[in-house]
Write a protein that holds these residues in place. Structure first.
Motif, mmCIF file in Angstrom:
data_model
loop_
_atom_site.group_PDB
_atom_site.id
_atom_site.type_symbol
_atom_site.label_atom_id
_atom_site.label_comp_id
_atom_site.label_asym_id
_atom_site.label_seq_id
_atom_site.Cartn_x
_atom_site.Cartn_y
_atom_site.Cartn_z
ATOM 1 N N SER A 4 95.941 80.154 45.048
ATOM 2 C CA SER A 4 95.325 80.725 46.239
ATOM 3 C C SER A 4 96.376 81.064 47.282
ATOM 4 O O SER A 4 96.129 81.822 48.193
ATOM 5 C CB SER A 4 94.323 79.726 46.827
ATOM 6 O OG SER A 4 94.978 78.504 47.146
ATOM 7 N N ASN A 5 97.587 80.458 47.145
ATOM 8 C CA ASN A 5 98.682 80.748 48.059
ATOM 9 C C ASN A 5 99.530 81.864 47.483
ATOM 10 O O ASN A 5 99.823 81.888 46.297
ATOM 11 C CB ASN A 5 99.549 79.496 48.262
ATOM 12 C CG ASN A 5 98.766 78.376 48.905
ATOM 13 O OD1 ASN A 5 97.903 78.629 49.731
ATOM 14 N ND2 ASN A 5 99.059 77.149 48.506
ATOM 15 N N ALA A 6 99.935 82.808 48.304
ATOM 16 C CA ALA A 6 100.743 83.921 47.821
ATOM 17 C C ALA A 6 102.113 83.417 47.404
ATOM 18 O O ALA A 6 102.813 82.780 48.184
ATOM 19 C CB ALA A 6 100.888 84.967 48.923
ATOM 20 N N ALA A 7 102.490 83.690 46.163
ATOM 21 C CA ALA A 7 103.792 83.277 45.655
ATOM 22 C C ALA A 7 104.753 84.440 45.799
ATOM 23 O O ALA A 7 104.349 85.601 45.790
ATOM 24 C CB ALA A 7 103.676 82.860 44.184
ATOM 25 N N PRO A 8 106.048 84.141 45.921
ATOM 26 C CA PRO A 8 107.023 85.214 46.017
ATOM 27 C C PRO A 8 106.930 86.129 44.808
ATOM 28 O O PRO A 8 106.639 85.679 43.692
ATOM 29 C CB PRO A 8 108.366 84.462 46.044
ATOM 30 C CG PRO A 8 108.024 83.090 46.549
ATOM 31 C CD PRO A 8 106.659 82.813 46.031
ATOM 32 N N GLU A 9 107.159 87.418 45.012
ATOM 33 C CA GLU A 9 107.061 88.388 43.927
ATOM 34 C C GLU A 9 108.019 88.022 42.815
ATOM 35 O O GLU A 9 109.191 87.730 43.035
ATOM 36 C CB GLU A 9 107.390 89.783 44.448
ATOM 37 C CG GLU A 9 107.199 90.877 43.402
ATOM 38 C CD GLU A 9 107.438 92.255 43.971
ATOM 39 O OE1 GLU A 9 107.418 93.217 43.192
ATOM 40 O OE2 GLU A 9 107.645 92.361 45.201
ATOM 41 N N GLY A 10 107.525 88.002 41.573
ATOM 42 C CA GLY A 10 108.358 87.686 40.420
ATOM 43 C C GLY A 10 108.418 86.206 40.100
ATOM 44 O O GLY A 10 108.994 85.822 39.095
ATOM 45 N N SER A 11 107.810 85.347 40.935
ATOM 46 C CA SER A 11 107.852 83.915 40.683
ATOM 47 C C SER A 11 106.649 83.498 39.851
ATOM 48 O O SER A 11 105.681 84.229 39.709
ATOM 49 C CB SER A 11 107.864 83.132 41.999
ATOM 50 O OG SER A 11 106.650 83.322 42.694
ATOM 51 N N THR A 12 106.713 82.278 39.309
ATOM 52 C CA THR A 12 105.632 81.753 38.500
ATOM 53 C C THR A 12 104.520 81.244 39.393
ATOM 54 O O THR A 12 104.768 80.406 40.265
ATOM 55 C CB THR A 12 106.143 80.599 37.618
ATOM 56 O OG1 THR A 12 107.184 81.084 36.772
ATOM 57 C CG2 THR A 12 105.025 80.034 36.757
ATOM 58 N N PRO A 13 103.262 81.726 39.239
ATOM 59 C CA PRO A 13 102.154 81.231 40.049
ATOM 60 C C PRO A 13 101.999 79.720 39.849
ATOM 61 O O PRO A 13 102.112 79.224 38.738
ATOM 62 C CB PRO A 13 100.945 81.996 39.500
ATOM 63 C CG PRO A 13 101.524 83.219 38.876
ATOM 64 C CD PRO A 13 102.845 82.789 38.310
ATOM 65 N N PHE A 14 101.745 78.993 40.912
ATOM 66 C CA PHE A 14 101.645 77.541 40.836
ATOM 67 C C PHE A 14 100.603 77.050 41.824
ATOM 68 O O PHE A 14 100.632 77.397 42.999
ATOM 69 C CB PHE A 14 103.006 76.918 41.160
ATOM 70 C CG PHE A 14 103.072 75.427 40.966
ATOM 71 C CD1 PHE A 14 103.203 74.888 39.706
ATOM 72 C CD2 PHE A 14 102.980 74.577 42.060
ATOM 73 C CE1 PHE A 14 103.258 73.513 39.523
ATOM 74 C CE2 PHE A 14 103.033 73.202 41.897
ATOM 75 C CZ PHE A 14 103.180 72.671 40.616
ATOM 76 N N VAL A 15 99.638 76.268 41.343
ATOM 77 C CA VAL A 15 98.584 75.730 42.196
ATOM 78 C C VAL A 15 99.069 74.434 42.842
ATOM 79 O O VAL A 15 99.421 73.489 42.147
ATOM 80 C CB VAL A 15 97.301 75.458 41.387
ATOM 81 C CG1 VAL A 15 96.235 74.834 42.275
ATOM 82 C CG2 VAL A 15 96.780 76.749 40.776
ATOM 83 N N ALA A 16 99.083 74.385 44.166
ATOM 84 C CA ALA A 16 99.626 73.237 44.887
ATOM 85 C C ALA A 16 98.577 72.161 45.122
ATOM 86 O O ALA A 16 98.364 71.715 46.247
ATOM 87 C CB ALA A 16 100.227 73.692 46.204
ATOM 88 N N THR A 17 97.909 71.717 44.050
ATOM 89 C CA THR A 17 97.008 70.576 44.209
ATOM 90 C C THR A 17 97.848 69.324 44.411
ATOM 91 O O THR A 17 99.047 69.301 44.127
ATOM 92 C CB THR A 17 96.128 70.415 42.968
ATOM 93 O OG1 THR A 17 96.967 70.113 41.840
ATOM 94 C CG2 THR A 17 95.332 71.681 42.676
ATOM 95 N N SER A 18 97.211 68.264 44.871
ATOM 96 C CA SER A 18 97.940 67.016 45.117
ATOM 97 C C SER A 18 98.580 66.491 43.839
ATOM 98 O O SER A 18 99.754 66.099 43.818
ATOM 99 C CB SER A 18 96.987 65.966 45.701
ATOM 100 O OG SER A 18 97.656 64.734 45.866
ATOM 101 N N ALA A 19 97.813 66.496 42.741
ATOM 102 C CA ALA A 19 98.344 65.992 41.475
ATOM 103 C C ALA A 19 99.483 66.865 40.957
ATOM 104 O O ALA A 19 100.491 66.358 40.451
ATOM 105 C CB ALA A 19 97.225 65.915 40.437
#
Length: 201
Positions: A4-19
């Motif tokens: 849901s957070n915009a990641a830098p272009e070309g980077s791997t999408p990553f969900v910043a959940t607590s776990a």
């Protein structure tokens, strides 16, 4: 994995959940120590994505992912002599593992429990001496300082990282908001200084 957070272009999408953030902090700290790591979790939980994202955060190239089975030719991994341009000439062609070792790439053995024993035995010296033995050339190759060895293992339900013993000079630094800054802890070690780091997500 979407985010849901915009990641830098070309980077791997990553969900910043607590776990996920906790697992990433553990992974980054373990990588900074420099020992081989085993990343485990259920199939499809995101082990490969975690390692790709960790490489980006530490300023490394895309990791080399190996899927080995009984049909894998060890010469393709270690290297072999091939015919040269001149008749009767043979030249050495490095394998995938040899190149990763020399160039400081991260090497990931996917589903390490399925890797043939012959290949694991050939890679065993990397786990303690950080050297690769090439019997065909009677040679030992020292690993580049940035080289890291990983294995993935499908089990359980969440991503887990086998965390090695930490050197005495690694300190867990607390930020004003109480969150532990693993990037700073990494940068305090010699291994951590080999690559640059940015925010976790």
């Amino acid at each position: 994995i979407g985010s849901s957070n915009a990641a830098p272009e070309g980077s791997t999408p990553f969900v910043a959940t607590s776990a996920a953030a906790d697992a990433m902090r553990t992974l980054l700290l373990a990588i900074g120590v420099g020992h081989p790591l085993l990343v485990s979790g259920a199939a499809g939980v995101g082990k490969t994505t975690f390692l790709r994202r960790a490489a980006e955060l530490m300023g490394q190239q895309e990791p080399v992912f190996l899927f080995c089975d009984e049909q894998t030719d060890i010469k393709m991994l270690m290297g072999t002599y091939v015919c040269g341009k001149t008749v009767g000439e043979f030249v050495w062609r490095p394998g995938i593992v040899t190149e990763a070792l020399s160039q400081g790439r991260w090497l990931v053995l996917e589903d390490v429990d399925h890797v043939p024993a012959e290949i694991l035995a050939a890679l065993l010296p990397l786990t303690d001496s950080r050297q690769l033995v090439l019997p065909d050339r009677n040679q030992r190759i020292d690993a580049h300082p940035n080289f890291r060895l990983f294995g993935t293992f499908s089990t359980g339900s969440i991503v887990k990282v086998a965390l090695p013993a930490l050197p005495e000079d690694v300190e867990m630094k607390e930020e004003e908001d109480g969150e532990t800054n693993m990037i700073d802890a990494l940068s305090s070690t010699e291994a951590g200084r080999s690559g640059s780091s940015s925010a976790l997500v």
